[in-house]
Enzyme design. Structure first.
Site, PDB file in Angstrom:
ATOM      1  N   HIS A 122       0.970  -1.216   0.160  1.00  0.00           N
ATOM      2  CA  HIS A 122      -0.265  -0.039   0.162  1.00  0.00           C
ATOM      3  C   HIS A 122       0.794   1.181   0.053  1.00  0.00           C
ATOM      4  O   HIS A 122       1.944   1.050   0.686  1.00  0.00           O
ATOM      5  CB  HIS A 122      -1.003   0.110   1.315  1.00  0.00           C
ATOM      6  CG  HIS A 122      -0.397   0.044   2.440  1.00  0.00           C
ATOM      7  ND1 HIS A 122      -0.687  -0.622   3.542  1.00  0.00           N
ATOM      8  CD2 HIS A 122       0.543   0.910   2.857  1.00  0.00           C
ATOM      9  CE1 HIS A 122      -0.018  -0.551   4.567  1.00  0.00           C
ATOM     10  NE2 HIS A 122       0.789   0.448   4.430  1.00  0.00           N
ATOM     11  N   HIS A 145      -2.301   4.887   9.363  1.00  0.00           N
ATOM     12  CA  HIS A 145      -0.848   6.061   9.408  1.00  0.00           C
ATOM     13  C   HIS A 145      -1.138   7.043   9.946  1.00  0.00           C
ATOM     14  O   HIS A 145      -1.177   8.181   9.370  1.00  0.00           O
ATOM     15  CB  HIS A 145      -0.504   6.160   7.704  1.00  0.00           C
ATOM     16  CG  HIS A 145      -0.175   4.865   7.284  1.00  0.00           C
ATOM     17  ND1 HIS A 145      -1.236   3.943   6.478  1.00  0.00           N
ATOM     18  CD2 HIS A 145       0.704   4.422   6.891  1.00  0.00           C
ATOM     19  CE1 HIS A 145      -0.732   2.951   5.758  1.00  0.00           C
ATOM     20  NE2 HIS A 145       0.558   3.180   5.969  1.00  0.00           N
ATOM     21  N   HIS A 189      11.089   0.030   1.972  1.00  0.00           N
ATOM     22  CA  HIS A 189      10.964   1.092   1.802  1.00  0.00           C
ATOM     23  C   HIS A 189      11.534   1.910   3.078  1.00  0.00           C
ATOM     24  O   HIS A 189      11.342   1.344   4.273  1.00  0.00           O
ATOM     25  CB  HIS A 189       9.702   1.804   1.296  1.00  0.00           C
ATOM     26  CG  HIS A 189       8.562   1.725   2.351  1.00  0.00           C
ATOM     27  ND1 HIS A 189       8.188   0.270   2.806  1.00  0.00           N
ATOM     28  CD2 HIS A 189       7.691   2.517   2.681  1.00  0.00           C
ATOM     29  CE1 HIS A 189       6.830   0.362   3.503  1.00  0.00           C
ATOM     30  NE2 HIS A 189       6.946   1.768   3.817  1.00  0.00           N
ATOM     31  N   GLU A 201       5.812  -3.251   7.916  1.00  0.00           N
ATOM     32  CA  GLU A 201       4.261  -3.686   7.588  1.00  0.00           C
ATOM     33  C   GLU A 201       4.193  -4.958   6.865  1.00  0.00           C
ATOM     34  O   GLU A 201       3.159  -5.409   7.005  1.00  0.00           O
ATOM     35  CB  GLU A 201       3.803  -2.463   6.591  1.00  0.00           C
ATOM     36  CG  GLU A 201       3.887  -1.089   6.978  1.00  0.00           C
ATOM     37  CD  GLU A 201       3.842  -0.072   5.782  1.00  0.00           C
ATOM     38  OE1 GLU A 201       3.578   1.106   6.101  1.00  0.00           O
ATOM     39  OE2 GLU A 201       3.983  -0.353   4.464  1.00  0.00           O
TER      40      GLU A 201
END
Lengths: 124, 284
Positions: free
Chosen positions: B12, B61, B197, B244
């Site tokens: 995502h 988030h 990331h 995540e």
């Protein structure tokens, strides 16, 4: 933090407790944890407020008035005014609220990233 | 009785939203086809599979939950889930349909299994849910959302995080919750986030494709091995924000061990390792 080795506490428990906090990370891979979250309380609350359209309008109209709501220190206000992203990060602002600042300041995430990369070094 | 009929792991990211919202031409450009092409395959697979519900394991988030009270696990028991304003105005999607009854059952079953989740009668979902979901379950025009969801949020932001092993066990408990539900429903479990990331500090933008592909291989063939990883391992391998991936691990825990990976796509681009993996159950 040195843990108490009470005789009631089995080693297996102490190992588990020890493992909860990630360790031995290089400083450039800092975590959002007790230290950072404590340091960043004011900054995170401020940036989080920008979920609200009224707060975004206030930010655009009068940034100082917007900042005054959150009791930011002079250093924090200065970092904010200078759009010092790595400085904000080092002062405990999480990336998840920093992106909410990217909208109101017109700074795309890659620009924030460029500044962070070019700052070099580890934790300030 | 309800059944688990498949699983999806999907990245995502706000970038996925920007590209989706830019329209078909951008989605099908040379730059983004490697990401969006495989999503179309998954949409087709899902259309054949016809699930009645999606349980979406994701992370918020700081769009619904904030640091005043950050839940470790939070479960939606609402009939609809509006789209959150993440600081730029909410994306113009209608609220996602939910299934409160299934949500409450899952809540009871998880608590019976000693997962004492935060129970949410209201929940706005952010890009943790609605960056991948439109690609597989949304028709533009009058169609809208097709499959009701039950969202399950995991804290992967504020340490201490629930361990990878705990997330795996959460998936196993979710499986029991679904199997014990009396209605005849086919459920697909979705886990979102990752892959590599790094969005903070001087290593901003670091992507590690070798690890991402190894992660997907392990998730398919030897998922329990991933439960032995510590967060410091995952952070070093894939970046601070890549943790995540435990949402994928929870998804995998809800599937039978012999579930087979079908679609497997990976695209390292700009600041993200984008992954997409579907799992078929009983050869479907």
């Amino acid at each position: 933090m040195e843990l108490t080795r009470h005789p009631e506490l089995p080693q297996e428990y102490l190992d588990r407790l020890e493992a909860v906090q990630p360790k031995n990370l290089p400083p450039e891979l800092d975590l959002f944890d007790e230290q950072t979250a404590t340091r960043g309380r004011r900054l995170n609350k401020a940036a989080y407020s920008l979920k609200d359209a009224e707060q975004r309008e206030l930010f655009a109209r009068d940034e100082d008035a917007w900042m005054d709501q959150f009791g930011l220190t002079d250093e924090e206000k200065d970092l904010m005014r200078r759009r010092d992203w790595i400085g904000l990060w080092r002062n405990g602002m999480t990336i998840y609220v920093m992106v909410k600042l990217s909208g109101v300041t017109g700074t795309a995430l890659p620009e924030i990233g460029k500044q962070m990369r070019e700052s070099g070094g580890g934790h300030g | 009785m309800a059944r688990v009929i498949g699983g999806i792991g999907a990245s995502h990211a706000p970038s996925m939203e920007h590209i989706y919202d830019a329209g078909d031409e951008v989605r099908r450009s040379d730059e983004w086809e490697p990401l969006f092409g495989p999503f179309s395959e998954v949409a087709k697979w899902l259309e054949e599979l016809q699930p009645d519900r999606l349980v979406v394991i994701y992370n918020d988030h700081m769009d619904e939950f904030f640091l005043n009270a950050y839940p470790t696990f939070a479960l939606g028991v609402a009939e609809t889930y509006p789209v959150a304003d993440e600081g730029f105005g909410a994306r113009p999607f209608p609220p996602l349909p939910g299934d409160a009854k299934l949500g409450w059952h899952v809540a009871r079953s998880l608590v019976a299994d000693e997962f004492d989740i935060t129970i949410c009668q209201e929940l706005e979902v952010d890009h943790g849910v609605i960056s991948p979901l439109p690609m597989v379950d949304f028709s533009e025009g009058d169609g809208g959302w097709k499959i009701p969801i039950v969202p399950l949020a995991v804290n992967v932001i504020l340490h201490p995080l629930p361990s990878p092993l705990r997330c795996w066990k959460l998936g196993q408990a979710l499986r029991r919750a679904i199997l014990s539900y009396p209605e005849d429903l086919g459920v697909v479990v979705v886990g979102t986030g990752g892959l590599s990331h790094q969005l903070t500090g001087p290593q901003f933008g670091r992507v590690t494709p070798d690890w991402d592909q190894e992660f997907m291989r392990l998730l398919a063939d030897d998922p329990e091995r991933l439960t032995t990883y510590k967060y410091e391992d995952l952070i070093k391998l894939g970046g601070t924000e890549s943790v995540e991936v435990v949402n994928w691990l929870a998804m995998r825990g809800s599937l039978p061990p012999d579930a087979k990976a079908v679609v497997q796509a990976y695209y390292a681009h700009r600041i993200m390792g984008y992954g997409l993996q579907t799992f078929a159950v009983d050869g479907r």
